[in-house]
Design an enzyme around this catalytic site. Structure first.
Site, mmCIF file in Angstrom:
data_model
loop_
_atom_site.group_PDB
_atom_site.id
_atom_site.type_symbol
_atom_site.label_atom_id
_atom_site.label_comp_id
_atom_site.label_asym_id
_atom_site.label_seq_id
_atom_site.Cartn_x
_atom_site.Cartn_y
_atom_site.Cartn_z
ATOM 1 N N HIS A 79 6.417 3.962 5.022
ATOM 2 C CA HIS A 79 6.812 3.081 3.924
ATOM 3 C C HIS A 79 6.756 3.822 2.581
ATOM 4 O O HIS A 79 7.697 3.720 1.764
ATOM 5 C CB HIS A 79 5.895 1.858 3.898
ATOM 6 C CG HIS A 79 6.058 1.010 2.678
ATOM 7 N ND1 HIS A 79 6.971 -0.009 2.596
ATOM 8 C CD2 HIS A 79 5.405 1.044 1.478
ATOM 9 C CE1 HIS A 79 6.891 -0.575 1.404
ATOM 10 N NE2 HIS A 79 5.938 0.045 0.712
ATOM 11 N N GLU A 80 5.703 4.586 2.327
ATOM 12 C CA GLU A 80 5.565 5.302 1.059
ATOM 13 C C GLU A 80 6.578 6.430 0.940
ATOM 14 O O GLU A 80 7.133 6.667 -0.144
ATOM 15 C CB GLU A 80 4.139 5.855 0.930
ATOM 16 C CG GLU A 80 3.057 4.789 0.917
ATOM 17 C CD GLU A 80 3.216 3.809 -0.228
ATOM 18 O OE1 GLU A 80 3.769 4.215 -1.279
ATOM 19 O OE2 GLU A 80 2.799 2.632 -0.088
ATOM 20 N N HIS A 115 10.114 5.211 -0.152
ATOM 21 C CA HIS A 115 10.380 5.012 -1.588
ATOM 22 C C HIS A 115 11.065 6.234 -2.192
ATOM 23 O O HIS A 115 11.972 6.103 -3.026
ATOM 24 C CB HIS A 115 9.072 4.731 -2.318
ATOM 25 C CG HIS A 115 8.594 3.311 -2.194
ATOM 26 N ND1 HIS A 115 9.350 2.233 -2.588
ATOM 27 C CD2 HIS A 115 7.419 2.802 -1.719
ATOM 28 C CE1 HIS A 115 8.681 1.110 -2.377
ATOM 29 N NE2 HIS A 115 7.495 1.428 -1.840
ATOM 30 N N GLU A 147 10.389 -2.805 -2.222
ATOM 31 C CA GLU A 147 9.431 -2.874 -1.120
ATOM 32 C C GLU A 147 10.119 -3.241 0.186
ATOM 33 O O GLU A 147 9.828 -2.662 1.237
ATOM 34 C CB GLU A 147 8.335 -3.894 -1.452
ATOM 35 C CG GLU A 147 7.421 -3.472 -2.585
ATOM 36 C CD GLU A 147 6.619 -2.238 -2.236
ATOM 37 O OE1 GLU A 147 6.134 -2.153 -1.087
ATOM 38 O OE2 GLU A 147 6.489 -1.353 -3.099
#
Length: 415
Positions: free
Chosen positions: A255-256, A259, A320
């Site tokens: 997920h990070e 970004h 997100e």
């Protein structure tokens, strides 16, 4: 006859012997020095004196000068008398200020204030031109995100976003050391777990060419992780305790990383630059003092809350959701079990105090779990088709579509 002659001679001798009477010099009135045009003499009843009695001040050369001197009670220059009074008054009403002769074109033009200059036709044309250029610049640097169909504006690259904060890593490390923390060494088991997961995620991230750096912070009180532009990864040791296994850790790190794959940092910097430029333009258009007054009213009424609620926070939540989607596909392609993401977010909801989604930059864990559940069939299919080496990189195809400003991600054979 002789008596008459003697009388005449006696009178002549008497006149010659009589004392001379002093010559009376009459001082002329100063107002009498005014010329006949355009002013009339104010003391015409005063006796005139001869040329010799007037002295050198009123010589013939002075009287015959082409530009006679005039004495006035105002501050007008002598050149002002060479124009008709009606023309002079008309020019005064029009706002002109002359500093030269009437025939030489010595006027400096209209004297205008800054507000009048800004409202002129040339200024208005310049403002319209700038506005059209700004709209064209916005449309040219906008695109549709392939996954979500979101319309976004971004004119900065990831390289520029990285250069904007060259000392970000050193600043974070300084804060860690000042708070009493430290970075775990390569021999620590927690560091080895994080690096092992990262070795499988980097090939499928679409950012394999970056110079990746991994820092594990010894802080069990925080369950957090983030990735800076340029591949700088920071993981708090408390996150490993909440994850419990490498699959859940892959969900968080995927997920990070997502970004940065989606260039969210560059997008937010682009929005900040445009916001600052717009604010500065408004200050220029309305003036310094009115602009400061509007800014003070804006601050006093808390008007910053409204743009944050209507734009900034929803934008962050959209980022997100996109990172969740890309990260889930990323971990599935690295042959991690995507189903581990759902229980992880449920544990995060149980262990931490969750803020209301409307006032948060992140979606609520409940909505996040619902979205992940919806994407789970696609993620499981991706895992079944993957060779665990990133040959059909989902993230790489996403980045290619973003760079080429395409609505759909290209197929593997088209890359």
């Amino acid at each position: 006859m002789s008596a008459t002659v003697r009388l005449a001679r006696g009178s002549r001798i008497g006149l010659l012997r009589a004392p001379k009477r002093p010559t009376v010099v009459v001082e002329p009135c100063r107002a009498c020095a005014l010329p006949a045009e355009p002013h009339r003499a104010l003391c015409s009843s005063t006796p005139r004196a001869t040329q010799q009695e007037r002295g050198p001040l009123y010589s013939r050369k002075t009287r015959q000068s082409s530009e006679p001197q005039r004495v006035t009670g105002t501050w007008e220059r002598p050149s002002d008398f060479s124009r008709p009074r009606a023309q002079y008054r008309a020019e005064e009403e029009a706002g002109y200020h002359h500093n030269g002769s009437s025939g030489g074109g010595g006027g400096t033009g209209p004297r205008r204030t800054a507000r009048e200059a800004a409202s002129g036709p040339q200024s208005k044309a310049a403002v319209v031109t700038v506005m059209l250029a700004a709209v064209a610049f916005y449309v040219w640097n906008s695109q549709t995100v392939p996954l979500t169909g979101r319309w976004r504006f971004n004119f900065l690259s990831d390289e520029i976003a990285e250069r904007m904060h060259p000392g970000a890593v050193q600043s974070i490390l300084k804060q860690v050391y000042e708070s009493g923390g430290f970075i775990l060494g390569d021999g620590d088991v927690r560091t080895r777990i994080v690096k092992r997961v990262m070795r499988r995620l980097i090939p499928v991230s679409g950012l394999a060419d970056l110079n990746w750096e991994i820092y594990v912070i010894a802080d069990d009180s925080q369950a957090n992780a983030f990735v800076l532009p340029g591949g700088k990864v920071f993981v708090f040791s408390g996150l490993l305790r909440v994850c419990g296994n490498e699959d859940a850790l892959a969900a968080v790190l995927g997920h990070e990383i997502a970004h940065q794959t989606a260039s969210h940092s560059a997008e937010r910097l682009s929005q900040a630059w445009v916001g600052n430029l717009t604010t500065g333009s408004l200050f220029f258009l309305v003036g310094t003092l009115p602009g400061l007054a509007l800014f003070a009213i804006w601050m006093a009424t808390g008007a910053f809350v409204l743009p944050a609620l209507m734009y900034e926070l929803p934008m962050s939540r959209a980022h997100e959701y996109e990172a969740d989607h890309i990260g889930l596909m990323m971990m599935a392609e690295a042959c991690y079990d995507p189903r581990a993401a759902i229980p992880f977010w449920r544990r995060m909801s149980e262990n931490g105090q969750e803020m209301d989604e409307v006032l948060s930059t992140h979606p609520s864990n409940e909505h996040r779990v619902a979205k992940l559940t919806q994407l789970m069939p696609e993620a499981l299919a991706k895992r079944e088709q993957s060779d665990c080496r990133g040959t059909e990189s989902f993230a790489r195809r996403f980045r290619l579509a973003v760079k080429q400003r395409q609505r759909e991600m290209p197929r593997t054979e088209e890359m």
